[in-house]
Write a protein that holds these residues in place. Structure first.
Motif, PDB file in Angstrom:
ATOM      1  N   GLU A 296       0.865  -1.172   0.000  1.00 15.58           N
ATOM      2  CA  GLU A 296       0.000   0.000   0.000  1.00 15.58           C
ATOM      3  C   GLU A 296       0.908   1.230   0.000  1.00 15.58           C
ATOM      4  OE1 GLU A 296      -3.400   2.272   2.728  1.00 15.58           O
ATOM      5  OE2 GLU A 296      -2.226   0.609   3.561  1.00 15.58           O
ATOM      6  N   VAL A 297       0.648   2.156  -0.894  1.00 14.88           N
ATOM      7  CA  VAL A 297       1.503   3.339  -1.020  1.00 14.88           C
ATOM      8  C   VAL A 297       0.715   4.579  -0.611  1.00 14.88           C
ATOM      9  CG1 VAL A 297       2.997   4.683  -2.528  1.00 14.88           C
ATOM     10  CG2 VAL A 297       2.717   2.230  -2.941  1.00 14.88           C
ATOM     11  N   LEU A 298       1.229   5.297   0.380  1.00 17.58           N
ATOM     12  CA  LEU A 298       0.614   6.534   0.852  1.00 17.58           C
ATOM     13  C   LEU A 298       1.414   7.721   0.336  1.00 17.58           C
ATOM     14  CD1 LEU A 298       0.091   5.563   4.621  1.00 17.58           C
ATOM     15  CD2 LEU A 298      -1.510   5.239   2.723  1.00 17.58           C
ATOM     16  N   VAL A 299       0.714   8.742  -0.141  1.00 12.24           N
ATOM     17  CA  VAL A 299       1.385   9.978  -0.570  1.00 12.24           C
ATOM     18  C   VAL A 299       0.836  11.138   0.252  1.00 12.24           C
ATOM     19  CG1 VAL A 299       1.823   9.169  -2.918  1.00 12.24           C
ATOM     20  CG2 VAL A 299      -0.296  10.384  -2.410  1.00 12.24           C
ATOM     21  N   PRO A 300       1.613  12.197   0.426  1.00 15.43           N
ATOM     22  CA  PRO A 300       1.135  13.346   1.197  1.00 15.43           C
ATOM     23  C   PRO A 300      -0.097  13.976   0.572  1.00 15.43           C
ATOM     24  CG  PRO A 300       3.502  13.474   0.845  1.00 15.43           C
ATOM     25  CD  PRO A 300       2.998  12.372  -0.027  1.00 15.43           C
ATOM     26  N   ASP A 301      -0.892  14.598   1.416  1.00 13.99           N
ATOM     27  CA  ASP A 301      -2.045  15.359   0.944  1.00 13.99           C
ATOM     28  C   ASP A 301      -1.579  16.454  -0.017  1.00 13.99           C
ATOM     29  OD1 ASP A 301      -4.042  17.829   1.380  1.00 13.99           O
ATOM     30  OD2 ASP A 301      -5.124  15.961   1.775  1.00 13.99           O
ATOM     31  N   GLU A 302      -2.435  16.804  -0.967  1.00 16.75           N
ATOM     32  CA  GLU A 302      -2.066  17.786  -1.996  1.00 16.75           C
ATOM     33  C   GLU A 302      -1.609  19.121  -1.410  1.00 16.75           C
ATOM     34  OE1 GLU A 302      -4.969  18.404  -4.996  1.00 16.75           O
ATOM     35  OE2 GLU A 302      -5.014  16.296  -5.622  1.00 16.75           O
ATOM     36  N   ARG A 303      -2.088  19.468  -0.216  1.00 10.98           N
ATOM     37  CA  ARG A 303      -1.702  20.764   0.359  1.00 10.98           C
ATOM     38  C   ARG A 303      -0.206  20.836   0.663  1.00 10.98           C
ATOM     39  NH1 ARG A 303      -3.700  17.883   4.770  1.00 10.98           N
ATOM     40  NH2 ARG A 303      -2.527  18.112   6.738  1.00 10.98           N
ATOM     41  N   HIS A 304       0.458  19.687   0.712  1.00  6.56           N
ATOM     42  CA  HIS A 304       1.896  19.663   0.985  1.00  6.56           C
ATOM     43  C   HIS A 304       2.749  19.629  -0.286  1.00  6.56           C
ATOM     44  CE1 HIS A 304       1.145  19.072   5.226  1.00  6.56           C
ATOM     45  NE2 HIS A 304       0.476  17.949   5.007  1.00  6.56           N
ATOM     46  N   HIS A 305       2.130  19.403  -1.424  1.00  2.07           N
ATOM     47  CA  HIS A 305       2.903  19.186  -2.644  1.00  2.07           C
ATOM     48  C   HIS A 305       3.732  20.396  -3.044  1.00  2.07           C
ATOM     49  CE1 HIS A 305       0.349  15.563  -4.260  1.00  2.07           C
ATOM     50  NE2 HIS A 305       0.725  15.413  -3.002  1.00  2.07           N
ATOM     51  N   GLU A 306       3.143  21.581  -2.929  1.00  8.47           N
ATOM     52  CA  GLU A 306       3.862  22.791  -3.334  1.00  8.47           C
ATOM     53  C   GLU A 306       5.124  22.976  -2.491  1.00  8.47           C
ATOM     54  OE1 GLU A 306       3.223  27.648  -3.766  1.00  8.47           O
ATOM     55  OE2 GLU A 306       1.518  26.349  -3.281  1.00  8.47           O
ATOM     56  N   MET A 307       5.017  22.702  -1.196  1.00  6.52           N
ATOM     57  CA  MET A 307       6.173  22.850  -0.316  1.00  6.52           C
ATOM     58  C   MET A 307       7.287  21.887  -0.722  1.00  6.52           C
ATOM     59  SD  MET A 307       7.823  21.124   2.421  1.00  6.52           S
ATOM     60  CE  MET A 307       6.577  20.155   3.304  1.00  6.52           C
ATOM     61  N   ILE A 308       6.950  20.628  -0.995  1.00  4.98           N
ATOM     62  CA  ILE A 308       7.967  19.652  -1.368  1.00  4.98           C
ATOM     63  C   ILE A 308       8.623  20.033  -2.690  1.00  4.98           C
ATOM     64  CG2 ILE A 308       8.408  17.218  -1.889  1.00  4.98           C
ATOM     65  CD1 ILE A 308       5.943  16.543  -0.173  1.00  4.98           C
ATOM     66  N   ASN A 309       7.810  20.437  -3.655  1.00  6.52           N
ATOM     67  CA  ASN A 309       8.355  20.843  -4.945  1.00  6.52           C
ATOM     68  C   ASN A 309       9.288  22.044  -4.811  1.00  6.52           C
ATOM     69  OD1 ASN A 309       7.539  19.120  -7.072  1.00  6.52           O
ATOM     70  ND2 ASN A 309       6.917  20.889  -8.276  1.00  6.52           N
ATOM     71  N   ARG A 310       8.903  23.004  -3.965  1.00  6.34           N
ATOM     72  CA  ARG A 310       9.738  24.189  -3.754  1.00  6.34           C
ATOM     73  C   ARG A 310      11.093  23.785  -3.179  1.00  6.34           C
ATOM     74  NH1 ARG A 310      11.018  26.496   0.549  1.00  6.34           N
ATOM     75  NH2 ARG A 310       9.328  25.586   1.784  1.00  6.34           N
ATOM     76  N   VAL A 311      11.073  22.890  -2.197  1.00  8.22           N
ATOM     77  CA  VAL A 311      12.319  22.445  -1.585  1.00  8.22           C
ATOM     78  C   VAL A 311      13.212  21.758  -2.626  1.00  8.22           C
ATOM     79  CG1 VAL A 311      13.308  20.803   0.070  1.00  8.22           C
ATOM     80  CG2 VAL A 311      11.393  22.269   0.746  1.00  8.22           C
ATOM     81  N   ILE A 312      12.605  20.943  -3.470  1.00  5.52           N
ATOM     82  CA  ILE A 312      13.380  20.218  -4.481  1.00  5.52           C
ATOM     83  C   ILE A 312      13.934  21.167  -5.537  1.00  5.52           C
ATOM     84  CG2 ILE A 312      13.259  18.518  -6.349  1.00  5.52           C
ATOM     85  CD1 ILE A 312      11.144  17.026  -4.622  1.00  5.52           C
ATOM     86  N   TYR A 313      13.049  21.944  -6.175  1.00  9.50           N
ATOM     87  CA  TYR A 313      13.441  22.709  -7.355  1.00  9.50           C
ATOM     88  C   TYR A 313      14.093  24.054  -7.039  1.00  9.50           C
ATOM     89  CZ  TYR A 313      11.102  19.382 -10.421  1.00  9.50           C
ATOM     90  OH  TYR A 313      10.760  18.250 -11.110  1.00  9.50           O
ATOM     91  N   ASP A 314      13.707  24.676  -5.926  1.00  9.68           N
ATOM     92  CA  ASP A 314      14.280  25.983  -5.601  1.00  9.68           C
ATOM     93  C   ASP A 314      15.506  25.895  -4.705  1.00  9.68           C
ATOM     94  OD1 ASP A 314      12.186  26.983  -7.044  1.00  9.68           O
ATOM     95  OD2 ASP A 314      11.063  27.762  -5.329  1.00  9.68           O
ATOM     96  N   GLU A 315      15.658  24.753  -4.027  1.00  9.04           N
ATOM     97  CA  GLU A 315      16.772  24.626  -3.087  1.00  9.04           C
ATOM     98  C   GLU A 315      17.714  23.483  -3.471  1.00  9.04           C
ATOM     99  OE1 GLU A 315      15.084  24.285   0.841  1.00  9.04           O
ATOM    100  OE2 GLU A 315      13.773  26.015   0.535  1.00  9.04           O
ATOM    101  N   LEU A 316      17.250  22.255  -3.368  1.00  7.95           N
ATOM    102  CA  LEU A 316      18.141  21.102  -3.477  1.00  7.95           C
ATOM    103  C   LEU A 316      18.772  20.956  -4.858  1.00  7.95           C
ATOM    104  CD1 LEU A 316      15.979  18.572  -1.429  1.00  7.95           C
ATOM    105  CD2 LEU A 316      18.018  19.802  -0.652  1.00  7.95           C
ATOM    106  N   VAL A 317      18.013  21.228  -5.904  1.00  7.49           N
ATOM    107  CA  VAL A 317      18.556  21.151  -7.260  1.00  7.49           C
ATOM    108  C   VAL A 317      19.740  22.098  -7.423  1.00  7.49           C
ATOM    109  CG1 VAL A 317      18.030  21.828  -9.637  1.00  7.49           C
ATOM    110  CG2 VAL A 317      16.529  20.253  -8.455  1.00  7.49           C
ATOM    111  N   HIS A 318      19.741  23.179  -6.629  1.00  7.12           N
ATOM    112  CA  HIS A 318      20.824  24.164  -6.695  1.00  7.12           C
ATOM    113  C   HIS A 318      21.852  23.966  -5.585  1.00  7.12           C
ATOM    114  CE1 HIS A 318      18.530  26.235  -9.761  1.00  7.12           C
ATOM    115  NE2 HIS A 318      17.476  26.224  -8.969  1.00  7.12           N
ATOM    116  N   GLY A 319      21.775  22.833  -4.889  1.00  8.63           N
ATOM    117  CA  GLY A 319      22.759  22.518  -3.871  1.00  8.63           C
ATOM    118  C   GLY A 319      22.522  23.175  -2.529  1.00  8.63           C
ATOM    119  N   LYS A 320      21.325  23.753  -2.313  1.00 12.38           N
ATOM    120  CA  LYS A 320      21.003  24.403  -1.038  1.00 12.38           C
ATOM    121  C   LYS A 320      20.307  23.400  -0.117  1.00 12.38           C
ATOM    122  CE  LYS A 320      20.252  28.898  -3.263  1.00 12.38           C
ATOM    123  NZ  LYS A 320      19.237  29.962  -3.523  1.00 12.38           N
TER     124      LYS A 320
END
Length: 229
Positions: A144-168
């Protein structure tokens, strides 16, 4: 030793983690001056991301299939996509070559089932969490695979694309992701898959009481098992 074919550039930070992991892994297993035999084709992240946002998946598949044919021609014995999101076209890429694809979802699912889990949380890009192409393949292994509620998606994407992809790598973002993992634990998850290479730069097993499954590390380990068998 077999030659590992890598399709990278999605992002280059992710590809660097794969390359380093494969080479340090071979050194640890074989010792001395041993390093991994590999061929990498690195695509333009901006180009494939723009096509993804336009839902032009046939065009994405054509680019990645071309990269796959290139590494096959260069002598690769099997293929890895150094990305989760673009596994959306994994079947089309695999069909374009005569060498097997080591599918990331199969690797992480096997790691979860080996720990006798029945449910697992999945964290990744908004696209990977909101579409079923990756989680369905994991579920096909009896999980069974659980994913976060949609209200959290923007935060995760921001962390990935605005921070981690750039080494932050920021402590505030780490705390936010760990709090989300705890919510998923309360919802019944027996472990958490870090389904994006960049998230592995941020969250580690020491940060969570739940078993953490770092997808890239598992993918690299499985590739080493195959290459050195």
């Amino acid at each position: 030793m077999q030659t590992i074919g890598l399709i990278g550039g999605m992002s280059w930070e992710s590809s660097a983690v794969y390359y380093q992991g494969l080479n340090t892994g071979v050194e640890e297993r074989l010792g001395g001056l041993a390093s991994a035999k590999s061929v990498m084709a690195s695509v333009n992240f901006a180009e494939v991301t723009a096509l993804q946002e336009q839902e032009r998946w046939d065009d994405v598949a054509e680019i990645l299939a071309g990269a796959a044919r290139g590494v096959e021609s260069a002598g690769a014995d099997f293929l890895m996509l150094c990305t989760t999101t673009f596994h959306r076209v994994a079947e089309q890429v695999e069909a374009a070559v005569d060498i097997p694809l080591l599918h990331l979802a199969d690797v992480v699912a096997q790691a979860c089932t080996e720990q006798r889990l029945s449910s697992v949380a999945f964290l990744g890009t908004t696209f990977a969490m909101s579409r079923s192409f990756f989680t369905d393949r994991i579920a096909g292994h009896g999980l069974e695979v659980l994913v976060p509620d949609e209200r959290h998606h923007e935060m995760i994407n921001r962390v990935i694309y605005d921070e981690l992809v750039h080494g932050k790598v920021l402590d505030t973002s780490r705390r936010a992701i760990v709090e989300l993992i705890e919510e998923l634990w309360d919802a019944g998850a027996g472990g958490v898959i870090l389904g994006c290479t960049e998230l592995e730069l941020l969250v580690h097993q020491a940060d969570s009481e739940l078993p953490v499954f770092p997808a890239t590390q598992l993918h690299v380990s499985a590739a080493l098992d195959r290459a050195l068998a």
